[in-house]
Design an enzyme around this catalytic site. Sequence first.
Site, PDB file in Angstrom:
ATOM      1  N   TYR A 161       9.888   2.890   0.010  1.00 59.94           N
ATOM      2  CA  TYR A 161       8.794   2.083   0.575  1.00 59.94           C
ATOM      3  C   TYR A 161       7.588   2.002  -0.371  1.00 59.94           C
ATOM      4  CZ  TYR A 161       4.906   0.647   3.517  1.00 59.94           C
ATOM      5  OH  TYR A 161       3.793   0.016   4.004  1.00 59.94           O
ATOM      6  N   SER A 213       0.039  -1.844   0.350  1.00 58.53           N
ATOM      7  CA  SER A 213      -0.288  -0.648   1.123  1.00 58.53           C
ATOM      8  C   SER A 213      -1.024   0.323   0.218  1.00 58.53           C
ATOM      9  CB  SER A 213       0.997   0.005   1.649  1.00 58.53           C
ATOM     10  OG  SER A 213       0.753   1.292   2.173  1.00 58.53           O
TER      11      SER A 213
END
Length: 269
Positions: A155, A142
Site C-alpha cells: 500500500y 497518502s
Amino acid sequence: MQLSPVFTVITGASQGLGRALAMECARRGRHLILLSLPEEGLPELANFLFARYRVKVLYYETDLTQEDAPQQFYNWLGEQKLHVNMLINNAGIGGTLSFAQASPNYINNIILLNIRALAMMTRLLVPELQRHHKSHILNISSMAAFSPIPFKTVYPASKAFVYSFSMGLREELRRSSVSVSVLHPGPMATKQDNIIRLQQHGFLAQLSTLTIEQVARKALQSMERGTGIIIPGILNKISYRIMGMLPHALQAPILGRIFTKELPVCHAK
C-alpha cells in the site's frame, strides 16, 4: 447558444473521502461524473446531490481493477459527448496484513487499482483536459507515501508511486492548461471500524485525525490555488518534516511497532 456543461470526474466516489469530495465539488457548483463499484449507492448519491445543489450528476458503475475498465469509461464519455476539466483519482484500497499471509489477489488488486487504474485514467483524459482553458488533476496519495511501512508494504509503495507520478506529470504539464496536485491525507475518521483502529494508535494519532469533510475542503482549496503537494493538518505537516529527517532504517521499525496493533482486527480486502 447554450454551452455544453463541463464535468468533474471522481473515482471511488460512493463512500469515504470520495463521497466527501463529491459533496464539496457539488457545493461549489461543479457538475459531476461519479465512478464506483456497482451496488454501492451511486444512483442515490447522484439524486441527492442534484436535489441539494442543482448540479448535473452522472454516474458510471465499474470495477477499475479490470484491465479494460478505464478504456470502457473513456469510450462512454465519447459516446455521451461529455467534456471534462477536472479529474480526481480517489479510488484506492489498502489494509494491514503480513505480506507472507496476503493472498496474491489481495496484492494484485492494490497494484491494479492504486497504480494502473490511476495512470490509465489520467493518460486517457489528459488530451481532453488540455482542450480547456483551465483544468485540474487531483491524485489522492497518502502520508504513507513518505515511508516504508511494515505490515502494509504494498500500500505505501503504491502511494509512493502516486506521489512520484504526480510530481513528474506536474512538471511535464507545467506549460499547459492542466495543473496537477497530489493530496497526502493522514488519519481520517470515516467508518466505525476505522475510528476504532485509530484509537489503538494513541493520543497523537487521534489528535492528527481530520474529518473527511475537512480534508476534502482543504484539498479543493489548495488544488484551485495550484498547490502541488497538499498535506492537510498541522500535525501531519510536522510529521512529514520529522519523518523526512529520519533514515528509513529508523522509520521502518517505528512504523512497524505502530501497525502491528492493527493486525488482530484487520483482514485482507
